[in-house]
Motif scaffolding. Structure first.
Motif, short mmCIF file in Angstrom:
data_model
loop_
_atom_site.label_atom_id
_atom_site.label_comp_id
_atom_site.label_asym_id
_atom_site.label_seq_id
_atom_site.Cartn_x
_atom_site.Cartn_y
_atom_site.Cartn_z
N THR A 113 0.87 -1.16 -0.25
CA THR A 113 -0.18 0.03 0.00
C THR A 113 0.94 1.68 0.06
N GLY A 114 0.27 2.40 -0.03
CA GLY A 114 1.02 3.90 -0.24
C GLY A 114 1.72 3.97 0.65
N TRP A 115 1.04 3.67 1.98
CA TRP A 115 1.69 3.95 3.94
C TRP A 115 2.68 2.67 3.63
N GLU A 116 2.82 1.85 2.39
CA GLU A 116 3.73 0.87 3.15
C GLU A 116 5.00 1.26 2.46
N ILE A 117 5.14 1.66 1.21
CA ILE A 117 5.97 1.65 0.64
C ILE A 117 6.91 3.02 1.26
N LEU A 118 5.34 3.87 1.94
CA LEU A 118 6.78 4.76 2.90
C LEU A 118 7.13 4.68 4.13
N ASN A 119 6.53 3.62 4.77
CA ASN A 119 7.55 3.09 5.98
C ASN A 119 8.62 2.57 5.22
N TYR A 120 8.57 1.44 4.61
CA TYR A 120 9.84 1.28 4.09
C TYR A 120 10.48 2.12 3.40
N THR A 121 10.21 3.00 2.67
CA THR A 121 11.69 4.02 2.47
C THR A 121 12.09 4.39 3.78
N GLY A 122 11.08 4.60 5.00
CA GLY A 122 11.81 5.42 6.24
C GLY A 122 12.40 4.69 6.43
N ASP A 123 12.05 3.39 6.81
CA ASP A 123 13.59 2.41 7.32
C ASP A 123 14.85 2.50 6.50
N LEU A 124 14.87 3.05 5.18
CA LEU A 124 15.94 2.55 3.95
C LEU A 124 16.71 3.78 4.83
N PHE A 125 15.47 5.52 4.77
CA PHE A 125 17.11 5.78 5.83
C PHE A 125 17.65 6.22 7.26
N GLY A 126 16.31 4.96 7.74
CA GLY A 126 17.03 4.81 9.38
C GLY A 126 15.92 5.76 10.05
N ILE A 127 15.02 5.93 9.54
CA ILE A 127 13.75 6.85 10.12
C ILE A 127 13.11 6.11 11.03
N ARG A 129 10.21 4.76 13.24
CA ARG A 129 8.63 3.98 13.27
C ARG A 129 8.17 5.01 14.44
N SER A 130 8.15 5.96 14.96
CA SER A 130 8.16 6.26 16.21
C SER A 130 7.54 7.65 15.42
N ARG A 131 9.01 7.96 14.59
CA ARG A 131 9.14 9.44 13.38
C ARG A 131 7.98 9.88 12.25
N GLN A 132 8.57 8.03 11.44
CA GLN A 132 7.38 7.87 10.29
C GLN A 132 5.69 8.12 10.61
N LYS A 133 5.45 7.53 12.01
CA LYS A 133 4.37 7.40 12.12
C LYS A 133 3.49 9.64 12.62
N LYS A 134 4.48 9.69 12.58
CA LYS A 134 3.77 11.66 12.58
C LYS A 134 4.12 12.39 11.31
N LEU A 163 0.87 7.42 -8.49
CA LEU A 163 1.73 6.92 -8.24
C LEU A 163 2.34 8.34 -8.39
N GLN A 164 2.24 9.50 -9.36
CA GLN A 164 3.54 9.88 -9.22
C GLN A 164 2.82 11.63 -7.77
N ARG A 165 2.43 10.59 -6.54
CA ARG A 165 2.08 11.89 -5.67
C ARG A 165 2.82 11.50 -4.32
N ILE A 166 2.35 9.36 -4.47
CA ILE A 166 3.33 8.50 -3.62
C ILE A 166 4.75 8.79 -3.89
N GLY A 167 5.16 9.34 -5.16
CA GLY A 167 6.59 9.11 -5.57
C GLY A 167 7.07 10.03 -4.70
N MET A 168 6.09 11.29 -5.14
CA MET A 168 6.53 12.83 -4.15
C MET A 168 6.51 12.52 -2.78
N ALA A 169 6.05 11.85 -1.95
CA ALA A 169 5.92 11.36 -0.69
C ALA A 169 7.55 11.32 0.07
N GLN A 170 7.63 9.72 -1.51
CA GLN A 170 8.96 9.13 -0.53
C GLN A 170 9.79 9.74 -0.75
N ALA A 171 10.17 10.18 -1.71
CA ALA A 171 11.80 11.61 -2.28
C ALA A 171 11.67 12.76 -1.27
#
Length: 326
Positions: A113-127, A129-134, A163-171
């Motif tokens: 899902t869109g939320w999961e891909i942002l979680n995944y990207t956040g994990d790659l950056f070492g962010i 999870r508490s910060r990701q939730k916000k 997809l373009q919007r979720i791509g901007m979010a992950q960027a």
């Protein structure tokens, strides 16, 4: 200010911090069955982008825009030349933590899902999870995606615009200092393009540097501080809108009423359009406005006339004998 006074005061020159800089950057690809043919995608490109600047890279398909962007990101190695990103050489891993990137055609694991891909990207950056939730809800709101859809809908069910919007979010998940966007308006409807422009403007207001490619020249003209034009791998123009398009010396005027024989000296190229006389002003604007009452005419609009970015773009290519690549 008197020059002698300015000399005595020793007025300081404001120095701008550099976000990225290239020096004679070139990239040559080998093609053909025996890999014996060479195609030069970039040819000695040198440019500077300053911190906090919105910088647009223009060019036809195949001009080298994406090659330059991928070279700066370290995805492609240059054949010659060098570049600096946020004060470090290309490929510096610490600098990559401070960079965001939206590809032209983003591809994600479509079963997430869109939320999961942002979680995944956040994990790659070492962010954390508490910060990701916000952070994730903030980003979804910024790019105009509903949280409920982002949590429940798999990416395979997303439209091109979504997809373009979720791509901007992950960027933006890592709150980058420098954001690279490859055709960020691609696949968006007029409302989506407007929202993407607003996002870029908001990033600039936060002091971030934005470097992006786009074919939508009207959008570039509205939001960029400076632009560069690539043609067949070469940098052929670079500067602000005023530097490239010039400062208009003439006004384009529209008036209602008046006697044509009296308006003609002021508007020698005037035409009658939708009940109005329109043309380029010949003479001082103040004198023309003072004369309107005598001519029994009413001023409807007066705007500075200069070529659009699209007109400038086409002229530069035509002057070099470059035709459409599509």
């Amino acid at each position: 200010m008197d020059s002698a006074v300015a000399t005595r005061l020793q007025l300081p020159t404001i120095e701008r911090s550099i976000a990225l800089q290239t020096y004679e950057l070139s990239k040559t690809y080998r093609t053909g069955f025996w890999m014996n043919k060479k195609v030069k995608s970039l040819n000695s490109v040198s440019l500077t982008v300053y911190e906090g600047e919105t910088f647009g890279l223009l060019g036809q398909n195949g001009a080298g825009k994406t090659t330059l962007l991928k070279t700066l990101l370290g995805i492609v190695r240059p054949t010659s030349g060098r570049a600096m990103i946020l004060g470090a050489s290309l490929g510096d891993r610490a600098v990559k933590q401070r960079i965001g990137y939206l590809p032209e055609n983003p591809y994600f694991y479509d079963y997430l899902t869109g939320w999961e891909i942002l979680n995944y990207t956040g994990d790659l950056f070492g962010i954390e999870r508490s910060r990701q939730k916000k952070r994730i809800p903030e980003l979804l709101d910024l790019v105009g995606l509903a949280q409920s859809a982002a949590k429940k809908k798999q990416l395979r069910q997303y439209s091109k615009g979504m997809l373009q919007r979720i791509g901007m979010a992950q960027a933006l998940i890592n709150d980058p200092d420098l954001v690279f966007l490859d055709e960020p308006m691609s696949g968006l409807d007029p409302l989506g393009r407007y929202q993407m422009r607003e996002i870029i403007v908001s990033l600039k207001a936060q002091g971030k540097t934005i470097f992006f490619n786009s074919h939508v020249l009207s959008d570039v003209e509205k939001i960029c501080d400076r632009v560069a034009l690539l043609a067949q791998g070469e940098l052929i123009a670079l500067g602000s809108m005023q530097e490239l398009l010039g400062t208009a010396e003439k006004y384009y005027v529209m008036v209602k009423g008046g006697r044509p024989e009296m308006l003609q000296p002021w508007l020698p190229d005037m035409e009658f359009q939708d009940g109005l006389w329109a043309g380029h002003l010949n003479g001082a604007a103040a004198d023309f406005i003072d004369s309107l009452a005598l001519m029994n005419a009413q001023l409807i609009s007066m705007s500075l006339a200069r070529p659009s970015l699209e007109e400038f773009f086409v002229k530069q290519l035509r002057d070099r004998g470059i035709h459409s690549s599509s």
